[in-house]
Design an enzyme around this catalytic site. Structure first.
Site, short mmCIF file in Angstrom:
data_model
loop_
_atom_site.label_atom_id
_atom_site.label_comp_id
_atom_site.label_asym_id
_atom_site.label_seq_id
_atom_site.Cartn_x
_atom_site.Cartn_y
_atom_site.Cartn_z
N ASN A 10 0.84 -1.20 0.00
CA ASN A 10 0.00 0.00 0.00
C ASN A 10 0.88 1.26 0.00
O ASN A 10 1.60 1.53 0.96
CB ASN A 10 -0.90 -0.08 1.25
CG ASN A 10 -1.79 1.12 1.40
OD1 ASN A 10 -1.42 2.25 1.09
ND2 ASN A 10 -3.00 0.87 1.88
N LYS A 13 0.35 3.82 2.88
CA LYS A 13 1.00 3.39 4.13
C LYS A 13 2.50 3.63 4.03
O LYS A 13 3.13 4.08 4.99
CB LYS A 13 0.76 1.90 4.38
CG LYS A 13 -0.61 1.58 4.95
CD LYS A 13 -0.63 0.13 5.36
CE LYS A 13 -2.02 -0.33 5.75
NZ LYS A 13 -2.06 -1.77 6.03
N ASP A 71 -1.04 -4.39 10.84
CA ASP A 71 -2.42 -4.79 10.59
C ASP A 71 -3.30 -3.81 11.34
O ASP A 71 -2.99 -3.42 12.47
CB ASP A 71 -2.68 -6.22 11.07
CG ASP A 71 -4.00 -6.73 10.50
OD1 ASP A 71 -4.11 -6.81 9.26
OD2 ASP A 71 -4.92 -7.03 11.27
N SER A 72 -4.38 -3.38 10.69
CA SER A 72 -5.18 -2.33 11.31
C SER A 72 -6.66 -2.54 11.01
O SER A 72 -7.02 -3.38 10.19
CB SER A 72 -4.73 -0.97 10.79
OG SER A 72 -4.69 -0.96 9.38
N GLY A 155 -10.04 4.62 2.94
CA GLY A 155 -10.87 3.70 3.71
C GLY A 155 -12.00 4.38 4.49
O GLY A 155 -12.81 5.12 3.92
N TYR A 156 -12.01 4.16 5.78
CA TYR A 156 -13.09 4.66 6.63
C TYR A 156 -12.85 6.08 7.14
O TYR A 156 -13.63 6.59 7.95
CB TYR A 156 -13.29 3.71 7.82
CG TYR A 156 -13.66 2.30 7.41
CD1 TYR A 156 -14.95 2.00 6.95
CD2 TYR A 156 -12.74 1.26 7.46
CE1 TYR A 156 -15.29 0.71 6.56
CE2 TYR A 156 -13.06 -0.03 7.07
CZ TYR A 156 -14.34 -0.29 6.62
OH TYR A 156 -14.68 -1.57 6.23
N ASP A 157 -11.80 6.74 6.67
CA ASP A 157 -11.49 8.09 7.15
C ASP A 157 -12.68 9.07 7.06
O ASP A 157 -12.89 9.85 7.98
CB ASP A 157 -10.27 8.67 6.43
CG ASP A 157 -8.96 8.15 6.98
OD1 ASP A 157 -8.90 7.91 8.21
OD2 ASP A 157 -8.00 7.98 6.22
N LYS A 177 -2.78 13.98 10.63
CA LYS A 177 -3.22 12.60 10.87
C LYS A 177 -2.06 11.75 11.43
O LYS A 177 -2.25 11.00 12.39
CB LYS A 177 -3.79 11.97 9.59
CG LYS A 177 -4.41 10.61 9.85
CD LYS A 177 -4.99 9.94 8.64
CE LYS A 177 -5.25 8.46 8.95
NZ LYS A 177 -5.54 7.64 7.79
N ARG A 183 -1.72 4.40 13.38
CA ARG A 183 -0.52 3.93 12.70
C ARG A 183 0.69 4.80 13.05
O ARG A 183 1.78 4.29 13.29
CB ARG A 183 -0.73 3.89 11.18
CG ARG A 183 0.34 3.11 10.43
CD ARG A 183 -0.04 2.79 8.99
NE ARG A 183 -1.27 2.04 8.91
CZ ARG A 183 -2.46 2.57 8.63
NH1 ARG A 183 -2.57 3.84 8.34
NH2 ARG A 183 -3.54 1.81 8.62
P1 IMP Z 1 -4.91 -3.84 6.55
O1 IMP Z 1 -4.28 -3.27 7.80
O2 IMP Z 1 -4.20 -3.37 5.33
O3 IMP Z 1 -5.12 -5.29 6.64
O4 IMP Z 1 -6.36 -3.24 6.38
C1 IMP Z 1 -6.98 -2.50 7.34
C2 IMP Z 1 -8.26 -1.88 6.84
O5 IMP Z 1 -8.75 -1.09 7.93
C3 IMP Z 1 -8.07 -0.90 5.69
O6 IMP Z 1 -8.29 -1.48 4.46
C4 IMP Z 1 -9.15 0.13 6.00
O7 IMP Z 1 -10.39 -0.35 5.60
C5 IMP Z 1 -9.16 0.17 7.51
N1 IMP Z 1 -8.22 1.19 8.01
C6 IMP Z 1 -7.07 0.97 8.69
N2 IMP Z 1 -6.43 2.13 8.96
C7 IMP Z 1 -7.22 3.10 8.44
C8 IMP Z 1 -7.08 4.52 8.39
O8 IMP Z 1 -6.11 5.13 8.86
N3 IMP Z 1 -8.08 5.17 7.77
C9 IMP Z 1 -9.14 4.56 7.23
N4 IMP Z 1 -9.31 3.24 7.23
C10 IMP Z 1 -8.35 2.50 7.84
#
Ligand code: IMP
Length: 197
Positions: A10, A13, A71-72, A155-157, A177, A183
């Site tokens: 990503n 990221k 992972d988030s 994403g969900y921001d 942010k 993160r």
């Molecule tokens: P992963 O950590 O790439 O497996 O995916 C975590 C998912 O959580 C992301 O695809 C988003 O949907 C959501 N997410 C994690 N961190 C954020 C953020 O900082 N902003 C918005 N969505 C987030």
């Protein structure tokens, strides 16, 4: 240790990671830049487990390197902490965030501010060149807004409202942010932990 590999594809990221870790690690490579291609099954039950699964898979392909992975996810208290570790897969991996965000807002229809509490969670795992492992976790607390706001982030921001700022994380600049995000905090924590070793 001046170089590390971060197990993500990503680009958003990677920018955050470089911003925060560049002062300590002059060379930060993404998996792709390190020439590593592995299919990783994220079948852990916690953020830490999933982050460690990714870090170990890349460390196996790159022996002797320092490897980090994250992972988030988003936890909404009213929905029993959904979507949680399944945040990326919520309603399907290929479903747009317009649809995912609209769906979450709909599920919280009529729910008052004090019950709309939520948090972003981020775990970061590290595998050291000698095989030692460690993991850290950090969060940012907020609540689910009543409509999407802002164009930054991902994403969900657009639906994650942060009371201290009176804005969603999609309305914050990247610098703002990074200072308060799950993160950003987890990366700084990991940097401190690595310094101690
Ligand atoms: P992963 O950590 O790439 O497996 O995916 C975590 C998912 O959580 C992301 O695809 C988003 O949907 C959501 N997410 C994690 N961190 C954020 C953020 O900082 N902003 C918005 N969505 C987030």
């Amino acid at each position: 240790m001046e170089r590390l590999i971060f197990a993500t594809g990503n680009e958003g990221k990677m920018r955050e990671i470089r911003d925060i870790l560049a002062d300590t690690y002059p060379e930060i490579l993404s998996m792709k830049e390190a020439g590593i291609r592995t299919d990783i099954m994220e079948d852990g039950k916690t953020y830490e487990e999933n982050a460690m699964i990714k870090a170990r898979a890349v460390a196996e392909a790159a022996p002797g390197e320092l490897v980090l992975a994250d992972d988030s996810g988003l936890e909404i208290d009213y929905l029993g902490k959904e979507p949680g570790i399944y945040s990326a897969r919520y309603l399907g991996e290929d479903t747009s965030y317009r649809v995912k965000n609209a769906d979450l807002i709909r599920r919280l229809e009529g729910v008052p501010d004090e019950q709309r509490t939520a948090r972003f969670v981020c775990a970061i795992a590290a595998v050291l060149p000698d095989g030692r492992e460690l993991a850290v976790r950090a969060t940012i607390e907020g609540r689910i807004d009543y409509e999407e706001k802002g164009n930054n982030g991902f994403g969900y921001d657009p639906i994650f409202y942060v009371p201290e700022f009176g804005k969603t994380t999609a309305e914050l600049t990247e610098e703002e942010k990074n200072l308060v995000s799950h993160r950003g905090k987890a990366l700084r924590l990991m940097k401190e932990e690595l310094k101690k070793l």
